[in-house]
Every structure is written in C-alpha cells, then in structure tokens.
Design a protein around this motif. Structure first.
Motif, PDB file in Angstrom:
ATOM      1  N   VAL A 194       0.839  -1.195   0.000  1.00 39.04           N
ATOM      2  CA  VAL A 194       0.000   0.000   0.000  1.00 39.04           C
ATOM      3  C   VAL A 194       0.875   1.246   0.000  1.00 39.04           C
ATOM      4  O   VAL A 194       2.101   1.155   0.120  1.00 39.04           O
ATOM      5  CB  VAL A 194      -0.973   0.036   1.205  1.00 39.04           C
ATOM      6  CG1 VAL A 194      -1.988  -1.075   1.102  1.00 39.04           C
ATOM      7  CG2 VAL A 194      -0.220  -0.008   2.514  1.00 39.04           C
ATOM      8  N   GLY A 244      -0.247   6.336   3.382  1.00 40.12           N
ATOM      9  CA  GLY A 244      -1.475   5.794   3.952  1.00 40.12           C
ATOM     10  C   GLY A 244      -1.241   4.965   5.198  1.00 40.12           C
ATOM     11  O   GLY A 244      -1.925   5.144   6.205  1.00 40.12           O
ATOM     12  N   VAL A 245      -0.283   4.063   5.143  1.00 44.23           N
ATOM     13  CA  VAL A 245       0.000   3.234   6.323  1.00 44.23           C
ATOM     14  C   VAL A 245       0.373   4.088   7.510  1.00 44.23           C
ATOM     15  O   VAL A 245      -0.131   3.895   8.616  1.00 44.23           O
ATOM     16  CB  VAL A 245       1.209   2.294   6.126  1.00 44.23           C
ATOM     17  CG1 VAL A 245       1.022   1.035   6.935  1.00 44.23           C
ATOM     18  CG2 VAL A 245       1.495   2.013   4.697  1.00 44.23           C
ATOM     19  N   GLU A 271      -0.238   7.206   8.068  1.00 51.81           N
ATOM     20  CA  GLU A 271      -1.362   8.007   8.569  1.00 51.81           C
ATOM     21  C   GLU A 271      -2.344   7.151   9.368  1.00 51.81           C
ATOM     22  O   GLU A 271      -2.937   7.626  10.339  1.00 51.81           O
ATOM     23  CB  GLU A 271      -2.062   8.695   7.404  1.00 51.81           C
ATOM     24  CG  GLU A 271      -1.253   9.879   6.866  1.00 51.81           C
ATOM     25  CD  GLU A 271      -1.762  10.396   5.524  1.00 51.81           C
ATOM     26  OE1 GLU A 271      -1.363  11.486   5.117  1.00 51.81           O
ATOM     27  OE2 GLU A 271      -2.557   9.684   4.883  1.00 51.81           O
ATOM     28  N   ALA A 272      -2.487   5.911   8.983  1.00 54.91           N
ATOM     29  CA  ALA A 272      -3.380   5.015   9.729  1.00 54.91           C
ATOM     30  C   ALA A 272      -2.852   4.772  11.142  1.00 54.91           C
ATOM     31  O   ALA A 272      -3.613   4.601  12.082  1.00 54.91           O
ATOM     32  CB  ALA A 272      -3.545   3.694   8.989  1.00 54.91           C
ATOM     33  N   GLN A 293      -4.742   6.163  -2.659  1.00 54.68           N
ATOM     34  CA  GLN A 293      -4.307   5.635  -1.364  1.00 54.68           C
ATOM     35  C   GLN A 293      -5.333   4.644  -0.819  1.00 54.68           C
ATOM     36  O   GLN A 293      -4.983   3.547  -0.385  1.00 54.68           O
ATOM     37  CB  GLN A 293      -4.155   6.826  -0.423  1.00 54.68           C
ATOM     38  CG  GLN A 293      -3.603   6.559   0.923  1.00 54.68           C
ATOM     39  CD  GLN A 293      -3.343   7.882   1.653  1.00 54.68           C
ATOM     40  OE1 GLN A 293      -2.705   8.794   1.126  1.00 54.68           O
ATOM     41  NE2 GLN A 293      -3.854   8.008   2.857  1.00 54.68           N
ATOM     42  N   GLY A 294      -6.595   5.041  -0.861  1.00 60.33           N
ATOM     43  CA  GLY A 294      -7.656   4.157  -0.393  1.00 60.33           C
ATOM     44  C   GLY A 294      -7.802   2.928  -1.268  1.00 60.33           C
ATOM     45  O   GLY A 294      -8.021   1.823  -0.775  1.00 60.33           O
ATOM     46  N   GLN A 309      -5.524   0.079  -0.576  1.00 53.02           N
ATOM     47  CA  GLN A 309      -5.935  -0.650   0.623  1.00 53.02           C
ATOM     48  C   GLN A 309      -7.121  -1.561   0.332  1.00 53.02           C
ATOM     49  O   GLN A 309      -7.137  -2.726   0.726  1.00 53.02           O
ATOM     50  CB  GLN A 309      -6.266   0.345   1.739  1.00 53.02           C
ATOM     51  CG  GLN A 309      -5.048   1.134   2.213  1.00 53.02           C
ATOM     52  CD  GLN A 309      -5.400   2.347   3.049  1.00 53.02           C
ATOM     53  OE1 GLN A 309      -6.569   2.587   3.373  1.00 53.02           O
ATOM     54  NE2 GLN A 309      -4.401   3.135   3.407  1.00 53.02           N
ATOM     55  N   GLU A 367      -7.207  -2.786   6.574  1.00 52.94           N
ATOM     56  CA  GLU A 367      -6.590  -3.114   5.289  1.00 52.94           C
ATOM     57  C   GLU A 367      -5.113  -2.721   5.260  1.00 52.94           C
ATOM     58  O   GLU A 367      -4.298  -3.403   4.634  1.00 52.94           O
ATOM     59  CB  GLU A 367      -7.346  -2.437   4.144  1.00 52.94           C
ATOM     60  CG  GLU A 367      -8.684  -3.122   3.860  1.00 52.94           C
ATOM     61  CD  GLU A 367      -9.587  -2.303   2.958  1.00 52.94           C
ATOM     62  OE1 GLU A 367     -10.568  -2.865   2.458  1.00 52.94           O
ATOM     63  OE2 GLU A 367      -9.336  -1.100   2.775  1.00 52.94           O
ATOM     64  N   ALA A 391     -13.200   4.729  -1.609  1.00 50.59           N
ATOM     65  CA  ALA A 391     -11.737   4.755  -1.483  1.00 50.59           C
ATOM     66  C   ALA A 391     -11.260   6.159  -1.143  1.00 50.59           C
ATOM     67  O   ALA A 391     -10.370   6.347  -0.301  1.00 50.59           O
ATOM     68  CB  ALA A 391     -11.084   4.270  -2.777  1.00 50.59           C
ATOM     69  N   GLN A 430     -12.073   7.045   2.526  1.00 53.92           N
ATOM     70  CA  GLN A 430     -11.144   6.302   3.375  1.00 53.92           C
ATOM     71  C   GLN A 430      -9.774   6.965   3.374  1.00 53.92           C
ATOM     72  O   GLN A 430      -9.168   7.174   4.433  1.00 53.92           O
ATOM     73  CB  GLN A 430     -11.067   4.885   2.817  1.00 53.92           C
ATOM     74  CG  GLN A 430     -10.256   3.891   3.576  1.00 53.92           C
ATOM     75  CD  GLN A 430     -10.458   2.484   2.977  1.00 53.92           C
ATOM     76  OE1 GLN A 430     -11.583   2.031   2.755  1.00 53.92           O
ATOM     77  NE2 GLN A 430      -9.367   1.805   2.708  1.00 53.92           N
ATOM     78  N   GLN A 440      -7.545   9.599   6.368  1.00 50.15           N
ATOM     79  CA  GLN A 440      -6.138   9.395   6.729  1.00 50.15           C
ATOM     80  C   GLN A 440      -5.315  10.643   6.443  1.00 50.15           C
ATOM     81  O   GLN A 440      -4.516  11.079   7.282  1.00 50.15           O
ATOM     82  CB  GLN A 440      -5.583   8.184   5.971  1.00 50.15           C
ATOM     83  CG  GLN A 440      -6.244   6.868   6.388  1.00 50.15           C
ATOM     84  CD  GLN A 440      -5.971   5.710   5.428  1.00 50.15           C
ATOM     85  OE1 GLN A 440      -5.212   5.854   4.466  1.00 50.15           O
ATOM     86  NE2 GLN A 440      -6.590   4.571   5.669  1.00 50.15           N
ATOM     87  N   ARG A 445      -5.348  13.406   8.915  1.00 49.99           N
ATOM     88  CA  ARG A 445      -4.505  13.252  10.105  1.00 49.99           C
ATOM     89  C   ARG A 445      -3.194  13.988   9.951  1.00 49.99           C
ATOM     90  O   ARG A 445      -2.724  14.644  10.875  1.00 49.99           O
ATOM     91  CB  ARG A 445      -4.199  11.763  10.318  1.00 49.99           C
ATOM     92  CG  ARG A 445      -5.296  11.029  10.989  1.00 49.99           C
ATOM     93  CD  ARG A 445      -4.680  10.021  11.946  1.00 49.99           C
ATOM     94  NE  ARG A 445      -5.701   9.388  12.747  1.00 49.99           N
ATOM     95  CZ  ARG A 445      -5.811   8.081  12.924  1.00 49.99           C
ATOM     96  NH1 ARG A 445      -4.949   7.259  12.334  1.00 49.99           N
ATOM     97  NH2 ARG A 445      -6.738   7.593  13.695  1.00 49.99           N
TER      98      ARG A 445
END
Lengths: 198, 198
Positions: A101, A105-106, A108-109, A164-165, A168, B108, B161, B164, B168, B171
């Motif tokens: 991914v 994104g990762v 930020e998650a 980004q979404g 995922q 995900e 997407a 989602q 993120q 953030r």
DNA sequence: GTCTATAACGTGATAGAC
DNA sequence: GTCTATCACGTTATAGAC
C-alpha cells in the motif's frame, strides 16, 4: 567496486518493504537483520532507534519522489497525460510488487502511534506529492486535455486520497478493484484509460 | 435495570475507539481493561484471543451498518441526496470524534498481520457498504440528480476509497483536507455541497 | 561495522481462587 | 464474571569484545 552493498541502504530497502506490507508497528529490527543476514545490533548501529529509522525512511521516499519528478519533467515536460500516467504508475507498482500500500497511507493510519520525527517527514512527502499532481492537472485542464470542476488542488487531493484508499481496498477485495478505481479516475477527468486496466 | 453496563459491549466500544485511533496492532488488552477499570484477565474471559475480539468487532461494524441502512431507508427512501449525505456523515463523525479513520482502512493497512477471521469480517463489511452506495448512486442518476460516467459500482468504489483515504490524509494535513475532499466528491457528482464544509 | 550477550519491558494468554 | 499471579515470548535498546 566493493562487492559489499551499502548496508544502510539495504536496511532502508527492507524497511520500506516491511512498512508497506505490514505497517510500522508490525515489523521489528529482527525482521530486517534476518533478511540481510546480519544481527539485530548491526541495524541499531546504523539507526540507533526505530524513530531514526522511520524518519530516515520517509525522508528517502520524499527525496526519491523529488528526483523522480525532476527526471519526468525532462522527458515529458509538455505532456500532461504522460505526466499523469507517470504519477499513477507509482501506486500501480506498489500493487504489483506484492500488494503493497501507499507508505503515506500506512503511516497516517498509525499516525498517533509513530514517532514525531516520522510524522514530520510524512507531512512533507504528502504535501509535495499532492502539490505536483495539482500542477499537472492544472496544465492539463488549460490545454483542454483534462476536464474537471473546482480547483486543481482540490481535485489533486481527491485523486491522491482515492489512490491511497484503493490500494488498501485492493487488499481485501482483490487487485481488480484498484484497476477499476484507476479507470474511474481517468473517466472523471474525461480521458480514456491508457494505463493497463487488468 | 441493573446499573451495570454490559461488559462485553463496553469492551467492543473501547476496542473500536482504539482500532480507529491507533490500529489493531498498537492496542493491548491492558488498554481496554484499564479504561473499564477491570483487569486484563476479565477481558480474556469475554474474548479469549485477540483474534476473537477483532472478528467480533468487525462483525459488529457490519451489523450496525445494516441496521443503520434499514433505518435510513425508512426515513429517506426516495431521496438520493439525503441518503448520500447520510452515508457521508459516517466518516464525518469519525473525523469529528477524535480524528479517527475508517475501520476498514486501518485493517486493510495492516491486512497481512491480522487474524484471518478478522479479514473475513472486514471483506463482508466492505462489500456491503460499497454495494449500498452504488445503489444510491444509480437511483440518483436515474432521477437526474447525480451526474457521472461509468457504472454506479465503479463510481461507488472511487468514492469510498477517496473517503477512506481522505480521513487518513486529514490526520497528517489537517481536518480541512477532509472537507475539501468531501466537497470535490459532490462537485464531481454535479451536486452542491450540503454537508458542512469546515 | 558487526558480533555476543543481556537488560528492561510489554504483550497475549492461562490457572486457579473467590 | 472478575480477581491475583504467573508464564513464555518478542520487542527495543545497550555494553563491550573483536
């Protein structure tokens, strides 16, 4: 000339893979050292703390993006479609190279759990990437190639968020979903899908 | 009647918060037990393994979504805009309630590190949510309220997407970015932004 | 620059009393 | 249903030899 590869770079290479495959919290120094055939402590020599490693990793993403942009500008300076396709080929390569991914994104998650230095580098990379896409979109619209309402910055934000979404979502629902999203992005810009769609 | 709240539900409530704030790998049984004023072992009584907890959590998300849809259908059965706004209000509530991200997105991002049972529940929730949005979009287009090219399923995928991803991105870049993405989504559908934009 | 060895800690999980 | 107590393990990180 030495047969020996740069350990520091090799560590970052492996860390990048692990980040995009598992997330920052779910990989360890041992995951890296084992893969390189060295010991845990050797990794700590290059990156004393995991915070150092994480920040260096995000910084390298940004530096590579800047270099990639500079190169692309030379080759396709006046072709918005080629520049857009170049941009889209990045997440596409993530997908194909093991359903990875987007690193942004990762991170930020997991944002509230990662070191502050890493967050700073992430912000810088994220802003840089989005700003460049906005530029491409604006030029494409001015040339009559792209069609969209609103500001280029707004549209760039939507596209990057969607990519980004979609990376995922492709993990849970299959790679096909990413290609569908890609196609829809281009449809919404009024251009035909020229990137392979499955 | 008893003053005592259902511990099992309270555990899931807290787990949901932690999941959306920190990710699945970055919270522990102790984080939950401390918050409820009980002990680690008490949580294990209700959910023997973390896999059990994670799967139950994602299952509850889906069940609640189904219930939410059923209720919305009664109130706004024939109003695509209201149904869309209802849908968009979900991520919006995540954002406002502590910059949480979409549970599907977090899971995900960590997909390869979480229990298989949890992945199954995530797939089910994800597919359900997207299918319902596609239905709404199709009806809205048939009524001449929404405008977009391509299939409703494709467009629904892109929108989910993007939402989602936008949660993120907010953030790292600030909540404003989510509102911008929301506005652009509606712009691209040919409708004015009726959800608060900042 | 890499090694061995180890410290200090947090984690998921279990046994058994109450 | 919750407690105390504990186990086995993996983690980040450090000290000091080579």
């Amino acid at each position: 000339m030495t047969g020996k590869v740069d350990t520091r770079q090799a560590i970052l290479d492996r860390a990048a893979e692990l980040l995009q495959e598992r997330g920052f919290n779910a990989f360890s120094y041992k995951d890296i050292s084992t893969h390189l055939g060295i010991k845990n402590a050797a990794v700590h020599y290059h990156f004393p703390t995991k915070s150092d490693l994480g920040a260096a990793l995000m910084r390298r993403y940004r530096e590579r993006f800047d270099a990639w942009v500079a190169e692309l500008e030379v080759r396709h300076a006046n072709d918005p479609v080629k520049r857009l396709d170049g941009y889209l080929s990045v997440p596409l390569s993530y997908l194909r190279n093991g359903r990875k991914v987007c690193p942004i994104g990762v991170v930020e998650a997991e944002f509230d759990t990662i070191p502050e230095a890493m967050r700073d580098e992430t912000r810088a990379f994220d802003a840089r990437s989005r700003a460049w896409l906005a530029e491409v979109l604006e030029e494409g619209r001015a040339s009559g190639i792209f069609r969209f309402d609103g500001s280029a910055a707004d549209k760039a934000l939507l596209i990057t968020a969607a990519l980004q979404g979609a990376l995922q979502v492709a993990r849970a629902g299959g790679v096909r979903l990413f290609f569908v999203a890609l196609r829809q992005i281009k449809r919404d810009l009024g251009v035909a899908a020229s990137v392979p769609t499955g």
